[in-house]
Design a protein around this motif. Structure first.
Motif, short mmCIF file in Angstrom:
data_model
loop_
_atom_site.label_atom_id
_atom_site.label_comp_id
_atom_site.label_asym_id
_atom_site.label_seq_id
_atom_site.Cartn_x
_atom_site.Cartn_y
_atom_site.Cartn_z
N ALA A 13 -3.76 -12.16 -14.47
CA ALA A 13 -2.54 -12.34 -14.99
C ALA A 13 -2.58 -13.06 -16.33
O ALA A 13 -2.49 -14.54 -16.42
CB ALA A 13 -1.53 -13.18 -13.98
N ASP A 14 -2.28 -12.46 -17.59
CA ASP A 14 -2.35 -12.99 -18.79
C ASP A 14 -1.50 -11.87 -19.66
O ASP A 14 -1.85 -10.71 -19.63
CB ASP A 14 -3.82 -13.01 -19.36
N ASP A 15 -0.81 -12.57 -20.51
CA ASP A 15 0.12 -11.63 -21.16
C ASP A 15 -0.83 -11.01 -22.56
O ASP A 15 0.08 -10.41 -23.38
CB ASP A 15 1.30 -12.36 -21.86
N HIS A 16 -1.83 -11.55 -23.03
CA HIS A 16 -2.54 -11.33 -24.09
C HIS A 16 -3.61 -9.93 -23.70
O HIS A 16 -4.60 -10.07 -22.91
CB HIS A 16 -3.28 -12.23 -24.75
N MET B 237 -6.09 -5.51 -10.79
CA MET B 237 -4.72 -5.42 -11.02
C MET B 237 -4.43 -6.36 -12.21
O MET B 237 -5.11 -7.39 -12.47
CB MET B 237 -3.95 -5.79 -9.87
N GLU B 238 -3.57 -5.89 -12.95
CA GLU B 238 -3.00 -6.86 -14.17
C GLU B 238 -1.35 -7.22 -14.08
O GLU B 238 -0.66 -6.27 -13.72
CB GLU B 238 -3.38 -6.04 -15.38
N ALA B 239 -1.21 -8.42 -14.77
CA ALA B 239 0.40 -8.80 -14.95
C ALA B 239 0.51 -9.62 -16.12
O ALA B 239 -0.63 -10.02 -16.74
CB ALA B 239 0.50 -9.81 -13.71
N VAL B 240 1.61 -9.41 -16.65
CA VAL B 240 1.78 -10.16 -17.89
C VAL B 240 2.84 -10.98 -18.14
O VAL B 240 3.04 -11.64 -19.19
CB VAL B 240 2.21 -8.76 -19.14
N ASP B 241 3.45 -11.35 -16.91
CA ASP B 241 4.44 -12.45 -16.96
C ASP B 241 4.40 -13.07 -15.47
O ASP B 241 3.81 -12.27 -14.48
CB ASP B 241 5.71 -12.21 -17.23
N PHE B 242 5.17 -14.14 -15.25
CA PHE B 242 5.28 -14.78 -13.88
C PHE B 242 5.79 -13.92 -12.81
O PHE B 242 5.05 -13.94 -11.80
CB PHE B 242 5.93 -16.21 -14.13
N ASP B 243 6.86 -13.44 -13.03
CA ASP B 243 7.55 -12.66 -12.16
C ASP B 243 6.59 -11.42 -11.52
O ASP B 243 6.36 -11.18 -10.20
CB ASP B 243 8.82 -11.93 -12.65
N SER B 244 5.99 -10.67 -12.47
CA SER B 244 5.03 -9.50 -12.13
C SER B 244 3.97 -10.01 -11.33
O SER B 244 3.45 -9.30 -10.30
CB SER B 244 4.73 -8.45 -13.34
N ALA B 245 3.16 -11.07 -11.81
CA ALA B 245 2.26 -11.62 -11.15
C ALA B 245 2.35 -12.17 -9.77
O ALA B 245 1.52 -11.93 -8.89
CB ALA B 245 1.68 -12.89 -11.98
N MET C 132 1.96 -17.58 -19.92
CA MET C 132 2.48 -16.29 -20.02
C MET C 132 4.03 -16.68 -19.57
O MET C 132 4.43 -17.88 -19.24
CB MET C 132 2.02 -15.72 -18.50
N PRO C 133 4.85 -15.69 -20.19
CA PRO C 133 6.32 -15.81 -20.10
C PRO C 133 6.67 -16.01 -18.82
O PRO C 133 6.19 -15.61 -17.65
CB PRO C 133 6.85 -14.37 -20.33
N GLY C 134 7.55 -16.95 -18.57
CA GLY C 134 8.08 -17.22 -17.07
C GLY C 134 7.43 -18.37 -16.42
O GLY C 134 7.95 -19.00 -15.29
N MET C 135 6.18 -18.69 -16.77
CA MET C 135 5.54 -20.04 -16.41
C MET C 135 5.92 -21.19 -16.71
O MET C 135 6.46 -21.64 -17.90
CB MET C 135 3.91 -19.72 -16.76
N ALA C 136 5.91 -22.32 -15.86
CA ALA C 136 6.25 -23.51 -16.24
C ALA C 136 5.15 -24.55 -15.91
O ALA C 136 4.94 -25.55 -15.38
CB ALA C 136 7.09 -24.21 -14.95
N VAL D 293 -6.49 -19.36 -6.21
CA VAL D 293 -5.69 -19.33 -7.62
C VAL D 293 -6.50 -20.03 -8.61
O VAL D 293 -7.00 -21.12 -8.37
CB VAL D 293 -4.49 -20.22 -7.53
N VAL D 294 -6.94 -19.32 -9.74
CA VAL D 294 -8.08 -19.75 -10.64
C VAL D 294 -7.06 -19.75 -12.00
O VAL D 294 -6.96 -18.96 -12.46
CB VAL D 294 -9.22 -19.10 -10.62
N ILE D 295 -7.16 -21.01 -12.60
CA ILE D 295 -6.40 -21.14 -13.88
C ILE D 295 -7.46 -20.87 -15.06
O ILE D 295 -8.56 -21.19 -14.89
CB ILE D 295 -5.70 -22.47 -14.26
N ILE D 296 -6.95 -19.97 -15.99
CA ILE D 296 -7.65 -19.53 -17.00
C ILE D 296 -7.00 -19.98 -18.30
O ILE D 296 -5.70 -19.78 -18.41
CB ILE D 296 -8.11 -18.31 -17.31
#
Length: 244
Positions: A38-41, A62-70, A88-92, A109-112
């Motif tokens: 999950a990354d928007d870039h 699998m890939e996601a580009v924002d909070f909702d899709s992830a 990413m968009p939608g993240m806090a 959950v792994v933060i990059i």
């Protein structure tokens, strides 16, 4: 809140559990490993994807580009691993980890991230993240860290958890205290090449040493840091801030 010592014991001390990988992670090499990236870039996703294929014989990405899709994909597919960008968009920020832990508690959950802040690392641990990986780390270190996480062990670099650890060049600096303090400069070089994934022959060619000399350095390194084998030495080195 202070970090839970049960979370820190593997990485801060540089020790791996004697029981080996958990049963959940033991079969990853032969089973399908499902990863949600999950990354928007797009450029970053393209750069990470080849390393993810090293996690098993069969890897489904699998890939996601924002909070909702992830969140939707993580909830629906329950992947073996979720790689989450905090920007990413939608993240806090790091607080968003709690939403994923609630929606799919069994998914690591792994933060990059490109910006490493010690307070975020500590907060991520409190919220139940399984790892915190700087985007600037080497590919070999990245893969080794993910393999540890898939085996059931959290990955938080001891350097990032120490006072002053975090943003900028300091986050990538080598940190050789504790059991690594007795390593010679040559042994550090050998260990760094080992982290890169080089064989004894390749290390010898790189440093102008014979394979016998490399093996001698290996034995000395293992004894000094308390590693039982190459895999454990690499894991301990990565956890201690020694990169390829």
């Amino acid at each position: 809140m202070a970090p839970d010592e049960s979370v820190l014991n593997v990485n801060a001390n540089g020790n791996l559990p004697q029981d080996g990988p958990s049963s959940a992670g033991a079969g990853k090499a032969s089973a399908v490993v499902r990863v949600l990236l999950a990354d928007d870039h797009a450029l970053l996703r393209d750069g990470i994807r080849p390393f993810l294929t090293d996690l098993g014989e069969h890897v489904e990405i699998m890939e996601a580009v924002d909070f909702d899709s992830a969140l939707a994909q993580a909830s629906e597919h329950s992947p073996d691993l979720l790689l989450l960008d905090l920007k990413m968009p939608g993240m806090a920020g790091v607080e968003t980890v709690s939403a994923f832990r609630k929606a799919c508690p069994e998914v690591p959950v792994v933060i990059i991230t490109g910006q490493v802040l010690r307070e975020d690392v500590l907060r991520a641990m409190e919220l139940g993240a399984s790892g915190y990986l700087p985007k600037a780390m080497s590919g070999a270190s990245f893969v080794h860290a993910l393999r540890l996480i898939l085996s059931g062990q959290p990955y938080f670099s001891a350097h990032l958890l120490s006072p002053g650890g975090g943003d900028g060049e300091a986050a990538q600096a080598q940190h050789h205290g504790g059991r690594f303090a007795d390593l010679t400069n040559r042994e550090i070089q050998v260990l760094s090449l080992l982290v890169r994934g080089e064989s004894n022959k390749e290390i010898g060619l790189h440093l102008g040493l014979t394979e016998i000399t490399v093996k001698s350095h290996m034995r000395s390194i293992f004894k000094k840091i308390g590693a039982a084998n190459r895999t454990q030495a690499v894991a301990m080195a990565i956890q201690h801030g020694i990169s390829a």
